[in-house]
Design a protein around this motif. Structure first.
Motif, PDB file in Angstrom:
ATOM      1  N   ASP A  97       0.859  -1.154   0.074  1.00 47.55           N
ATOM      2  CA  ASP A  97      -0.231   0.328   0.301  1.00 47.55           C
ATOM      3  C   ASP A  97       1.031   1.536  -0.116  1.00 47.55           C
ATOM      4  OD1 ASP A  97      -1.719  -1.742   0.476  1.00 47.55           O
ATOM      5  OD2 ASP A  97      -1.652  -2.343   2.449  1.00 47.55           O
ATOM      6  N   PHE A  98       0.005   2.002   0.040  1.00 46.99           N
ATOM      7  CA  PHE A  98       0.829   3.561  -0.438  1.00 46.99           C
ATOM      8  C   PHE A  98       0.493   5.076   0.691  1.00 46.99           C
ATOM      9  CE2 PHE A  98      -0.911   3.205  -4.076  1.00 46.99           C
ATOM     10  CZ  PHE A  98      -1.364   4.500  -4.560  1.00 46.99           C
ATOM     11  N   VAL A  99       1.144   6.312   0.807  1.00 45.32           N
ATOM     12  CA  VAL A  99       0.590   7.390   1.183  1.00 45.32           C
ATOM     13  C   VAL A  99       0.963   8.214  -0.152  1.00 45.32           C
ATOM     14  CG1 VAL A  99       1.812   8.963   2.435  1.00 45.32           C
ATOM     15  CG2 VAL A  99       1.708   6.675   3.292  1.00 45.32           C
ATOM     16  N   VAL A 100      -0.220   9.419   0.139  1.00 48.04           N
ATOM     17  CA  VAL A 100      -0.254  10.244  -0.769  1.00 48.04           C
ATOM     18  C   VAL A 100       0.179  11.274   0.457  1.00 48.04           C
ATOM     19  CG1 VAL A 100      -1.732  11.701  -2.382  1.00 48.04           C
ATOM     20  CG2 VAL A 100      -1.480   9.197  -2.431  1.00 48.04           C
ATOM     21  N   THR A 101       0.846  12.949  -0.035  1.00 47.70           N
ATOM     22  CA  THR A 101       1.018  13.379   0.509  1.00 47.70           C
ATOM     23  C   THR A 101       0.519  14.531  -0.181  1.00 47.70           C
ATOM     24  OG1 THR A 101       2.783  14.523   0.269  1.00 47.70           O
ATOM     25  CG2 THR A 101       2.782  13.599   1.755  1.00 47.70           C
ATOM     26  N   LEU A 102      -0.539  15.511   0.594  1.00 50.10           N
ATOM     27  CA  LEU A 102      -1.351  17.026  -0.162  1.00 50.10           C
ATOM     28  C   LEU A 102      -0.987  18.279   0.221  1.00 50.10           C
ATOM     29  CD1 LEU A 102      -3.087  18.135  -2.514  1.00 50.10           C
ATOM     30  CD2 LEU A 102      -5.027  17.020  -1.337  1.00 50.10           C
ATOM     31  N   GLY A 103      -0.556  19.086   0.307  1.00 51.28           N
ATOM     32  CA  GLY A 103      -0.447  19.856   1.085  1.00 51.28           C
ATOM     33  C   GLY A 103       1.448  20.646   0.768  1.00 51.28           C
ATOM     34  N   GLY A 104       1.785  21.495   1.922  1.00 48.59           N
ATOM     35  CA  GLY A 104       2.850  22.271   1.653  1.00 48.59           C
ATOM     36  C   GLY A 104       4.566  21.451   2.456  1.00 48.59           C
ATOM     37  N   GLY A 105       5.517  21.687   2.588  1.00 48.89           N
ATOM     38  CA  GLY A 105       6.468  21.476   2.895  1.00 48.89           C
ATOM     39  C   GLY A 105       6.531  20.042   4.062  1.00 48.89           C
ATOM     40  N   VAL A 106       5.184  20.759   5.288  1.00 46.23           N
ATOM     41  CA  VAL A 106       5.001  19.978   6.107  1.00 46.23           C
ATOM     42  C   VAL A 106       3.877  19.380   5.711  1.00 46.23           C
ATOM     43  CG1 VAL A 106       3.897  19.948   8.796  1.00 46.23           C
ATOM     44  CG2 VAL A 106       4.950  22.541   7.833  1.00 46.23           C
ATOM     45  N   ALA A 107       3.726  19.083   5.310  1.00 38.82           N
ATOM     46  CA  ALA A 107       2.737  17.771   4.817  1.00 38.82           C
ATOM     47  C   ALA A 107       3.380  16.593   4.671  1.00 38.82           C
ATOM     48  CB  ALA A 107       1.054  18.153   3.779  1.00 38.82           C
ATOM     49  N   GLY A 108       4.212  17.703   3.242  1.00 39.01           N
ATOM     50  CA  GLY A 108       5.355  15.761   2.746  1.00 39.01           C
ATOM     51  C   GLY A 108       6.544  16.105   3.220  1.00 39.01           C
ATOM     52  N   ASP A 109       6.977  16.627   4.280  1.00 42.50           N
ATOM     53  CA  ASP A 109       8.022  15.979   5.432  1.00 42.50           C
ATOM     54  C   ASP A 109       7.494  15.153   6.285  1.00 42.50           C
ATOM     55  OD1 ASP A 109       9.546  17.574   4.193  1.00 42.50           O
ATOM     56  OD2 ASP A 109      10.277  18.960   5.731  1.00 42.50           O
ATOM     57  N   MET A 110       6.137  15.268   7.087  1.00 43.47           N
ATOM     58  CA  MET A 110       5.628  14.414   7.459  1.00 43.47           C
ATOM     59  C   MET A 110       5.109  13.329   7.099  1.00 43.47           C
ATOM     60  SD  MET A 110       4.105  16.107  11.554  1.00 43.47           S
ATOM     61  CE  MET A 110       2.829  16.944  10.552  1.00 43.47           C
ATOM     62  N   GLY A 111       4.128  13.171   5.917  1.00 44.02           N
ATOM     63  CA  GLY A 111       3.552  11.833   5.673  1.00 44.02           C
ATOM     64  C   GLY A 111       4.500  11.137   5.209  1.00 44.02           C
ATOM     65  N   GLY A 112       5.856  11.550   4.314  1.00 47.37           N
ATOM     66  CA  GLY A 112       6.615  10.746   3.517  1.00 47.37           C
ATOM     67  C   GLY A 112       8.160  10.741   4.743  1.00 47.37           C
ATOM     68  N   PHE A 113       7.644  10.850   6.375  1.00 47.50           N
ATOM     69  CA  PHE A 113       8.576  10.382   7.245  1.00 47.50           C
ATOM     70  C   PHE A 113       7.788   8.882   8.291  1.00 47.50           C
ATOM     71  CE2 PHE A 113      10.356  10.381  11.965  1.00 47.50           C
ATOM     72  CZ  PHE A 113      10.859   9.368  11.462  1.00 47.50           C
ATOM     73  N   ALA A 114       6.252   9.238   7.293  1.00 44.35           N
ATOM     74  CA  ALA A 114       5.628   7.889   8.189  1.00 44.35           C
ATOM     75  C   ALA A 114       5.752   7.197   7.089  1.00 44.35           C
ATOM     76  CB  ALA A 114       4.123   8.472   8.325  1.00 44.35           C
ATOM     77  N   ALA A 115       5.804   7.235   5.794  1.00 47.25           N
ATOM     78  CA  ALA A 115       6.043   6.152   4.716  1.00 47.25           C
ATOM     79  C   ALA A 115       8.024   5.938   4.699  1.00 47.25           C
ATOM     80  CB  ALA A 115       5.661   7.323   3.626  1.00 47.25           C
ATOM     81  N   ALA A 116       8.533   6.461   5.553  1.00 45.69           N
ATOM     82  CA  ALA A 116       9.760   6.064   5.609  1.00 45.69           C
ATOM     83  C   ALA A 116       9.749   5.207   6.349  1.00 45.69           C
ATOM     84  CB  ALA A 116      10.314   6.456   5.521  1.00 45.69           C
ATOM     85  N   THR A 117       9.155   5.076   7.049  1.00 48.57           N
ATOM     86  CA  THR A 117       9.354   4.729   8.699  1.00 48.57           C
ATOM     87  C   THR A 117       8.063   3.070   9.119  1.00 48.57           C
ATOM     88  OG1 THR A 117       8.386   5.921   9.568  1.00 48.57           O
ATOM     89  CG2 THR A 117      10.243   6.139   9.348  1.00 48.57           C
ATOM     90  N   TYR A 118       7.184   3.872   8.656  1.00 51.51           N
ATOM     91  CA  TYR A 118       5.738   3.083   8.710  1.00 51.51           C
ATOM     92  C   TYR A 118       6.516   1.513   8.219  1.00 51.51           C
ATOM     93  CZ  TYR A 118       1.474   1.002   9.497  1.00 51.51           C
ATOM     94  OH  TYR A 118      -0.180  -0.483  10.232  1.00 51.51           O
ATOM     95  N   LEU A 119       6.046  -0.126   9.156  1.00 52.01           N
ATOM     96  CA  LEU A 119       6.523  -0.833   8.075  1.00 52.01           C
ATOM     97  C   LEU A 119       7.877  -1.136   7.361  1.00 52.01           C
ATOM     98  CD1 LEU A 119       3.175  -2.171   6.629  1.00 52.01           C
ATOM     99  CD2 LEU A 119       4.396  -3.074   8.948  1.00 52.01           C
ATOM    100  N   ARG A 120       9.045  -0.310   8.052  1.00 51.89           N
ATOM    101  CA  ARG A 120      10.252  -0.009   8.173  1.00 51.89           C
ATOM    102  C   ARG A 120      10.599   0.751   6.425  1.00 51.89           C
ATOM    103  NH1 ARG A 120      11.202  -5.281  10.892  1.00 51.89           N
ATOM    104  NH2 ARG A 120      12.519  -4.437  13.206  1.00 51.89           N
ATOM    105  N   GLY A 121       8.629   1.130   5.822  1.00 53.43           N
ATOM    106  CA  GLY A 121       9.205   1.937   4.809  1.00 53.43           C
ATOM    107  C   GLY A 121       7.884   1.153   3.882  1.00 53.43           C
TER     108      GLY A 121
END
Length: 348
Positions: A97-121
Motif C-alpha cells: 500500500d502507499f501514502v499520498v501527501t497533499l499540501g505544503g512542505g509540512v505535509a510532505g515532510d511528515m507524511g513522507g517520514f511516516a511512509a519511510a518508517t512505517y513497516l520499515r518503509g
C-alpha cells in the motif's frame, strides 16, 4: 512538462496544470489496482483539493483513507507522526500500500517520514500545493520532523515514487505563503542560476511561473542525482539555511516562516562572505534588494551571537565547524568550513 529524477529509486516530476485529476492514473503506472492509499493532508489544503484527489484515486481502483492534521509548522512533530502510524495500522496497511501527501512542505515532510518508517518503509507520492514545496521540498527525498532543539532533526531519506506539481494550486495560495516560497526561488537564482536572479531583479521572472518552477526543480534534481544523501555538492541547496534554521529555532517555529528565515539567512551569509573576501562586495545589497522586492524580510531582532549559538545542532556541522554556503558570484556557490568561534569573531 516531466522531469526524470535518476536516484536509486528513479521517479518522474510532473509539472502540469490539472494534474490533480490524473493522480489515480499516474499512481497506476507503478502501483496495483486495489491497493490501499492513505491521503495525508492538512486543514487548509484538504477542503480545497482533498475530495478531488480522493475521487481520482478511487476512480483508478484504489481504496482511500484520509488523515488530516492541523495546518502549520507546530504540527510537525513526532506526536503527529505517531498518530499517522495509528491511522495506518487501524486501516490495515501493508508494504504493498502507499501514502499520498497533499499540501505544503509540512505535509510532505511528515507524511513522507511516516511512509519511510512505517513497516520499515512503504511507498509515497507527493502532491505539493505551496510554492515552497513545489520548487524545493517535494524533490530529493528528505523527510522528517522538528524537535524543540532544532528543525528537521529527526528524519530519513525516502524518495517518492512520483511528484505531481499543479501550478493552478498556487492560485489559492494566500499571498503571505506565496511570498514565503519566493525565498527559495531567490535561493536558486543565487546558487546556480544567474539569469533567474537577473529576471527576479528585473521583475519579469513571474511572467512565466511554470518556467520558474521548472528551472528550480531542474536545479534541485541535478544536485540530488549527484549527491542523494546530502554529503557533498547538494549542500549548496542550504544557502541561507544555517542561519535561517537558527532564526526559526529562536522564534520557536512560530512567527517566522521558513522562506522568510532563509531570506534573512541569505543576507547574513552574503555579509559573512563579503567579510571573508569570498563574496564580491555589494552582493548582500543585491540579494537584500530582491528579497524586499518580493515582500520578504531582510533582518531580524536577534544578535549575531544569538544566531551563531543557535546553530549548535545544525545538520551540516562537523563538531564546532559549520559548512557555510557562500556565493563566489551571483549564480555560483561554494562550501566554506568555518568554526563558530571564527564566525563570531569575524562578525563582532
Amino acid at each position: 512538462m516531466q522531469l526524470h529524477v535518476q536516484t536509486a529509486q528513479p521517479y518522474q516530476v510532473y509539472i502540469e496544470k490539472g494534474v490533480l485529476d490524473r493522480v489515480g492514473e499516474i499512481a497506476l503506472l507503478s502501483r496495483r489496482v486495489g491497493a490501499k492509499v492513505m491521503l495525508i493532508s492538512e486543514t487548509n489544503v484538504f477542503p480545497l483539493y482533498g475530495e478531488r484527489v480522493k475521487r481520482s484515486l478511487e476512480q483508478a481502483g484504489f481504496s482511500v483513507s484520509v488523515y488530516v492534521f492541523p495546518a502549520g509548522e507546530g504540527s510537525k512533530q513526532i506526536a503527529t507522526v505517531c498518530d499517522m502510524y495509528r491511522a495506518l495500522a487501524e486501516a490495515g496497511f501493508t508494504r504493498t500500500d502507499f501514502v499520498v501527501t497533499l499540501g505544503g512542505g509540512v505535509a510532505g515532510d511528515m507524511g513522507g517520514f511516516a511512509a519511510a518508517t512505517y513497516l520499515r518503509g512503504i511507498s509515497f507520492l507527493q502532491i505539493p500545493t505551496s510554492l515552497l514545496a513545489q520548487v524545493d521540498a517535494s524533490v530529493g527525498g528528505k523527510t522528517g520532523v522538528d524537535l524543540p532543539f532544532g528543525k528537521n532533526l529527526v528524519g530519513a531519506f525516502h524518495q517518492p515514487f512520483a511528484v505531481l506539481t499543479d501550478p493552478e494550486t498556487l492560485q489559492t495560495l494566500p499571498e503571505h505563503y506565496f511570498r514565503d516560497g519566493m525565498g527559495e526561488v531567490v535561493k536558486y537564482g543565487c546558487i546556480t542560476d544567474a539569469p533567474l536572479f537577473q529576471a527576479l531583479e528585473a521583475g519579469t521572472a513571474l511572467d512565466n511561473l511554470e518556467d520558474v518552477l521548472t528551472r528550480c526543480i531542474r536545479c534541485k534534481k541535478e544536485l540530488v542525482e549527484q549527491d542523494a544523501r546530502d554529503t557533498g555538492r547538494r549542500m549548496i541547496l542550504n544557502f541561507g539555511h544555517t542561519f535561517g534554521h537558527a532564526l526559526e529555532k529562536l522564534h520557536g517555529f512560530q512567527d517566522l516562516a521558513h522562506g522568510e528565515a532563509v531570506g534573512i539567512g541569505m543576507v547574513m551569509a552574503c555579509q559573512v562572505g563579503e567579510r571573508l573576501g569570498v563574496t564580491p562586495a555589494g552582493t548582500a545589497e543585491r540579494v537584500l534588494a530582491v528579497l524586499r522586492q518580493y515582500g520578504l524580510p531582510t533582518e531580524d531582532r536577534f544578535t549575531w551571537k544569538e544566531v551563531v549559538d543557535a546553530t549548535a545542532l545544525d545538520k551540516k556541522s562537523d563538531g564546532e565547524t559549520l559548512r557555510l554556503i557562500l556565493l563566489s558570484a551571483v549564480g555560483e556557490s561554494v562550501i566554506y568550513p568555518i568554526t563558530r568561534e571564527q564566525l563570531q569573531t569575524l562578525m563582532e
